[in-house]
Design an enzyme around this catalytic site. Structure first.
Site, PDB file in Angstrom:
ATOM      1  N   SER A 241      -6.280  -7.391 -21.966  1.00 23.74           N
ATOM      2  CA  SER A 241      -7.618  -7.193 -22.566  1.00 23.74           C
ATOM      3  C   SER A 241      -7.541  -6.145 -23.532  1.00 23.74           C
ATOM      4  O   SER A 241      -8.087  -5.933 -24.459  1.00 23.74           O
ATOM      5  CB  SER A 241      -8.499  -7.019 -21.257  1.00 23.74           C
ATOM      6  OG  SER A 241      -7.974  -6.033 -20.383  1.00 23.74           O
ATOM      7  N   HIS A 271      -4.540 -11.927 -15.249  1.00 24.19           N
ATOM      8  CA  HIS A 271      -4.837 -10.679 -15.426  1.00 24.19           C
ATOM      9  C   HIS A 271      -6.353 -10.610 -14.749  1.00 24.19           C
ATOM     10  O   HIS A 271      -6.350 -10.766 -13.327  1.00 24.19           O
ATOM     11  CB  HIS A 271      -5.046 -10.507 -16.965  1.00 24.19           C
ATOM     12  CG  HIS A 271      -5.473  -9.306 -17.524  1.00 24.19           C
ATOM     13  ND1 HIS A 271      -5.337  -8.138 -16.831  1.00 24.19           N
ATOM     14  CD2 HIS A 271      -6.197  -9.083 -18.779  1.00 24.19           C
ATOM     15  CE1 HIS A 271      -5.800  -7.055 -17.593  1.00 24.19           C
ATOM     16  NE2 HIS A 271      -6.391  -7.518 -18.681  1.00 24.19           N
ATOM     17  N   HIS A 318       2.755  -6.457 -10.446  1.00 25.35           N
ATOM     18  CA  HIS A 318       2.356  -5.897 -11.615  1.00 25.35           C
ATOM     19  C   HIS A 318       3.496  -5.707 -12.843  1.00 25.35           C
ATOM     20  O   HIS A 318       4.551  -5.561 -12.315  1.00 25.35           O
ATOM     21  CB  HIS A 318       1.922  -4.261 -11.384  1.00 25.35           C
ATOM     22  CG  HIS A 318       0.813  -4.058 -12.436  1.00 25.35           C
ATOM     23  ND1 HIS A 318       0.963  -3.327 -13.582  1.00 25.35           N
ATOM     24  CD2 HIS A 318      -0.404  -4.091 -12.456  1.00 25.35           C
ATOM     25  CE1 HIS A 318       0.220  -3.019 -14.259  1.00 25.35           C
ATOM     26  NE2 HIS A 318      -0.916  -3.556 -13.728  1.00 25.35           N
ATOM     27  N   ASP A 373      -6.626  -5.907  -7.912  1.00 22.86           N
ATOM     28  CA  ASP A 373      -7.279  -7.311  -7.425  1.00 22.86           C
ATOM     29  C   ASP A 373      -7.657  -7.661  -5.856  1.00 22.86           C
ATOM     30  O   ASP A 373      -8.186  -8.611  -5.491  1.00 22.86           O
ATOM     31  CB  ASP A 373      -7.044  -8.641  -8.345  1.00 22.86           C
ATOM     32  CG  ASP A 373      -7.434  -8.246  -9.915  1.00 22.86           C
ATOM     33  OD1 ASP A 373      -8.502  -7.890 -10.223  1.00 22.86           O
ATOM     34  OD2 ASP A 373      -6.268  -8.337 -10.816  1.00 22.86           O
TER      35      ASP A 373
HETATM   36  N1  CMX Z   1       3.724 -14.050  -6.263  1.00 22.47           N
HETATM   37  C1  CMX Z   1       4.721 -14.802  -6.803  1.00 22.47           C
HETATM   38  N2  CMX Z   1       5.495 -14.662  -8.111  1.00 22.47           N
HETATM   39  C2  CMX Z   1       5.355 -13.371  -8.557  1.00 22.47           C
HETATM   40  C3  CMX Z   1       4.372 -12.606  -8.226  1.00 22.47           C
HETATM   41  C4  CMX Z   1       3.446 -12.967  -7.122  1.00 22.47           C
HETATM   42  N3  CMX Z   1       2.530 -11.948  -7.078  1.00 22.47           N
HETATM   43  N4  CMX Z   1       4.577 -11.630  -9.009  1.00 22.47           N
HETATM   44  C5  CMX Z   1       5.549 -11.796  -9.831  1.00 22.47           C
HETATM   45  N5  CMX Z   1       6.241 -12.884  -9.523  1.00 22.47           N
HETATM   46  C6  CMX Z   1       7.326 -13.739 -10.109  1.00 22.47           C
HETATM   47  C7  CMX Z   1       6.867 -13.948 -11.685  1.00 22.47           C
HETATM   48  O1  CMX Z   1       5.932 -15.184 -11.663  1.00 22.47           O
HETATM   49  C8  CMX Z   1       8.423 -14.009 -12.400  1.00 22.47           C
HETATM   50  O2  CMX Z   1       8.680 -15.384 -11.834  1.00 22.47           O
HETATM   51  P1  CMX Z   1       9.768 -16.283 -12.907  1.00 22.47           P
HETATM   52  O3  CMX Z   1      11.043 -15.393 -12.917  1.00 22.47           O
HETATM   53  O4  CMX Z   1       9.969 -17.362 -12.062  1.00 22.47           O
HETATM   54  O5  CMX Z   1       8.979 -16.527 -14.226  1.00 22.47           O
HETATM   55  C9  CMX Z   1       9.205 -12.936 -11.500  1.00 22.47           C
HETATM   56  O6  CMX Z   1       8.343 -12.942 -10.283  1.00 22.47           O
HETATM   57  C10 CMX Z   1       9.238 -11.869 -12.060  1.00 22.47           C
HETATM   58  O7  CMX Z   1       8.010 -11.070 -12.399  1.00 22.47           O
HETATM   59  P2  CMX Z   1       7.769  -9.702 -12.537  1.00 22.47           P
HETATM   60  O8  CMX Z   1       8.728  -9.062 -13.554  1.00 22.47           O
HETATM   61  O9  CMX Z   1       7.674  -9.229 -11.067  1.00 22.47           O
HETATM   62  O10 CMX Z   1       6.012  -9.745 -12.960  1.00 22.47           O
HETATM   63  P3  CMX Z   1       5.623  -9.821 -14.403  1.00 22.47           P
HETATM   64  O11 CMX Z   1       5.439  -8.769 -15.154  1.00 22.47           O
HETATM   65  O12 CMX Z   1       6.082 -10.985 -15.068  1.00 22.47           O
HETATM   66  O13 CMX Z   1       4.197 -10.572 -13.930  1.00 22.47           O
HETATM   67  C11 CMX Z   1       2.115 -10.200 -12.924  1.00 22.47           C
HETATM   68  C12 CMX Z   1       3.251  -9.350 -13.591  1.00 22.47           C
HETATM   69  C13 CMX Z   1       0.778  -9.293 -12.590  1.00 22.47           C
HETATM   70  C14 CMX Z   1       1.619 -11.352 -14.148  1.00 22.47           C
HETATM   71  C15 CMX Z   1       2.514 -10.887 -11.939  1.00 22.47           C
HETATM   72  O14 CMX Z   1       2.943 -10.038 -10.667  1.00 22.47           O
HETATM   73  C16 CMX Z   1       1.556 -11.979 -10.945  1.00 22.47           C
HETATM   74  O15 CMX Z   1       1.768 -13.007 -11.578  1.00 22.47           O
HETATM   75  N6  CMX Z   1       0.757 -11.686 -10.081  1.00 22.47           N
HETATM   76  C17 CMX Z   1      -0.133 -12.201  -9.420  1.00 22.47           C
HETATM   77  C18 CMX Z   1      -1.427 -12.253 -10.303  1.00 22.47           C
HETATM   78  C19 CMX Z   1      -2.084 -11.201 -10.334  1.00 22.47           C
HETATM   79  O16 CMX Z   1      -2.501 -10.624  -9.331  1.00 22.47           O
HETATM   80  N7  CMX Z   1      -2.491 -10.459 -11.526  1.00 22.47           N
HETATM   81  C20 CMX Z   1      -3.264  -9.443 -11.502  1.00 22.47           C
HETATM   82  C21 CMX Z   1      -2.567  -8.006 -12.013  1.00 22.47           C
HETATM   83  C22 CMX Z   1      -3.615  -6.958 -12.489  1.00 22.47           C
HETATM   84  C23 CMX Z   1      -4.650  -7.203 -13.289  1.00 22.47           C
HETATM   85  O17 CMX Z   1      -4.033  -7.366 -14.640  1.00 22.47           O
HETATM   86  O18 CMX Z   1      -5.897  -7.234 -12.970  1.00 22.47           O
END
Ligand code: CMX
Length: 439
Positions: A241, A271, A318, A373
């Site tokens: 954002s 997000h 995150h 969240d």
């Molecule tokens: N559940 C399951 N899988 C997850 C996960 C979770 N909570 N967090 C990360 N992963 C997975 C990723 O999807 C990725 O999988 P692939 O390799 O198969 O693509 C792997 O773990 C590595 O990811 P990462 O480097 O740890 O995390 P990213 O920087 O790519 O993504 C985030 C960060 C927040 C998008 C991710 O942790 C996520 O999807 N979390 C759940 C959604 C969420 O809570 N979002 C809110 C974030 C805060 C905000 O912006 O408000």
């Protein structure tokens, strides 16, 4: 209020001179190397943005102009000593870089109240949106519809000199922030209270008025929304954002265009919409398990099932943080103080006990800890704001404080249009392996 604008400009113009000097004198200096994984994993950790309002440390969490959340809860002015800081104070801090006096905060509150009139055509746009549209779609459309009010756009058309852009951006930002609670509350009452709207109460503060216009007049909901608006206000500049707002603003799009773009990013489930996903997933879990109070073992099984299905566990993980998000902790503390025996709050706490080791054991999730969240929805729900489709709008109202402050700074610095380079996948393959054959 002119004194706050002047105070801001006096400080910001010095930084602007530094920005120009550093660019001129050290433009060739190499500050970072970029590896292929950083590019292919979403530009992680590459220093390419300037954000003065807040800074995020992976192992410590967010600091606003150097202050952590616990410090801000202590130092920022409050209405009563036992209450939560007013978001107006955080806005002042992000704008000027100093903790405000109580008078400064009250002046901003009054100023936003006088600027808060929303033009009728914005309500008309909200009213014609289908009720099946997501609240974030309506929120973003309403912000866009308000671009008719942009003083920057008018000044640009009139040919104003670029050194004055910041002044018009400041006015747009103040007007936009002032009007967001009214817009959010109007959407809420239209969708969930048969369009029985509540007029603003000009004697209330910005967040207190939001609670009031939504139909929640208790001290505790106002207190919660003040806290909510402070903790969601900014998370440095690389998140979707903030980055989207900055990127669109770099084309000299007005604040309404830029912020609407930011809100479209916030609406994504990875997000800001994760605050919806968390509650949705918790309800899905309790329904699936036929109990509102699952045991730790049942929760663990459900998390495993979610992962097996190739879904994310919302509220966990995150892109930068590697610890429990301090914004999660602050909300947990709020619940410990005010909330007794709420099933959803208890479940959020239970998931926090159970989820991290399971996520860690996957070996691929870099941060197994909860983010902001994971707790926010349970608290809102406890106080009767149960329509969780709406939660991201509240996040959006708050996020305006940080990303729009930075947009004013962008204009003071005279930042140019953003334009990184892109290449086909074959180019990266060639960089890595010396040959681009095969793709
Ligand atoms: N559940 C399951 N899988 C997850 C996960 C979770 N909570 N967090 C990360 N992963 C997975 C990723 O999807 C990725 O999988 P692939 O390799 O198969 O693509 C792997 O773990 C590595 O990811 P990462 O480097 O740890 O995390 P990213 O920087 O790519 O993504 C985030 C960060 C927040 C998008 C991710 O942790 C996520 O999807 N979390 C759940 C959604 C969420 O809570 N979002 C809110 C974030 C805060 C905000 O912006 O408000």
């Amino acid at each position: 209020m002119e004194y706050i604008k002047n105070r801001f400009y006096q400080k910001a113009i010095k930084c602007s001179a530094e920005y120009q000097r550093i660019r001129k004198e050290h433009g060739e200096k190499v500050i970072a190397q970029v590896n292929i994984d950083q590019v292919l994993s979403g530009q992680k950790g590459i220093p390419v943005l300037i954000t003065d309002t807040s800074n995020l440390d992976a192992n410590e969490g967010i600091r606003f102009r150097g202050y952590s959340l616990p410090e801000l809860r202590e130092k920022l002015p409050k209405l009563t000593p036992e209450g939560e800081p007013l978001p107006e104070g955080l806005f002042y801090l992000m704008l000027i870089g100093e903790i405000p006096e109580r008078d400064d905060v009250m002046n901003i509150s009054r100023d936003w109240s006088t600027r808060s009139h929303v033009p009728q055509h914005v309500f008309d746009v909200i009213d014609v949106m289908p009720k099946i549209a997501r609240p974030m779609t309506i929120f973003s459309a309403a912000i866009l519809a308000m671009a008719t009010e942009s003083v920057f756009q008018k000044a640009y058309r009139a040919g104003v000199h670029k050194k004055f852009y910041w002044d018009f951006m400041y006015e747009d930002v103040m007007n936009l922030i002032a009007r967001l609670p009214r817009i959010a509350a109007y959407i809420y009452r239209r969708l969930y209270h048969n369009g029985h709207h509540i007029d603003p109460n000009p004697s209330l503060d910005w967040a207190g008025n939001l609670a009031y216009m939504m139909g929640f007049d208790s001290l505790e909901v106002k207190r919660l929304l003040r806290l909510y608006m402070v903790i969601h206000a900014d998370h440095e500049g690389g998140n979707v954002s903030a980055h989207a707002t900055h990127l669109v603003g770099s084309a000299l799009s007005n604040a309404y265009y830029a912020f609407s773009a930011g809100m479209n990013g916030l609406a994504g489930p990875l997000h800001g919409f994760a605050n919806h996903e968390v509650i949705n997933w918790m309800f899905e879990m309790t329904e699936n398990l036929c109990t509102e109070e699952p045991t730790d073992a049942q929760i663990a099984d459900y998390i495993e099932k979610t992962l097996r299905e190739g879904r994310v566990v919302p509220g966990y993980g995150h892109a930068v943080l590697r610890i429990t998000d301090p914004r999660f902790t602050v909300q947990q503390q709020f619940a410990e103080r005010y909330v007794k025996n709420d099933k959803l709050v208890n479940l959020a706490n239970a998931i926090y006990r159970v989820a991290p080791p399971i996520l860690e054991a996957t070996g691929k999730i870099k941060n197994p800890w909860p983010n902001v969240d994971a707790f926010s929805g349970s608290l809102l729900h406890h106080y009767g704001i149960t329509e969780y489709n709406f939660y991201t709008v509240l996040f959006g109202v708050s996020r305006a404080l940080g990303v729009l402050t930075q947009l004013i700074l962008d204009r003071v610095y005279g930042m140019p249009i953003e334009r990184p380079s892109s290449h086909p996948l074959s180019w990266y393959k060639k960089q890595a392996e010396g040959s681009s054959e095969g793709c």
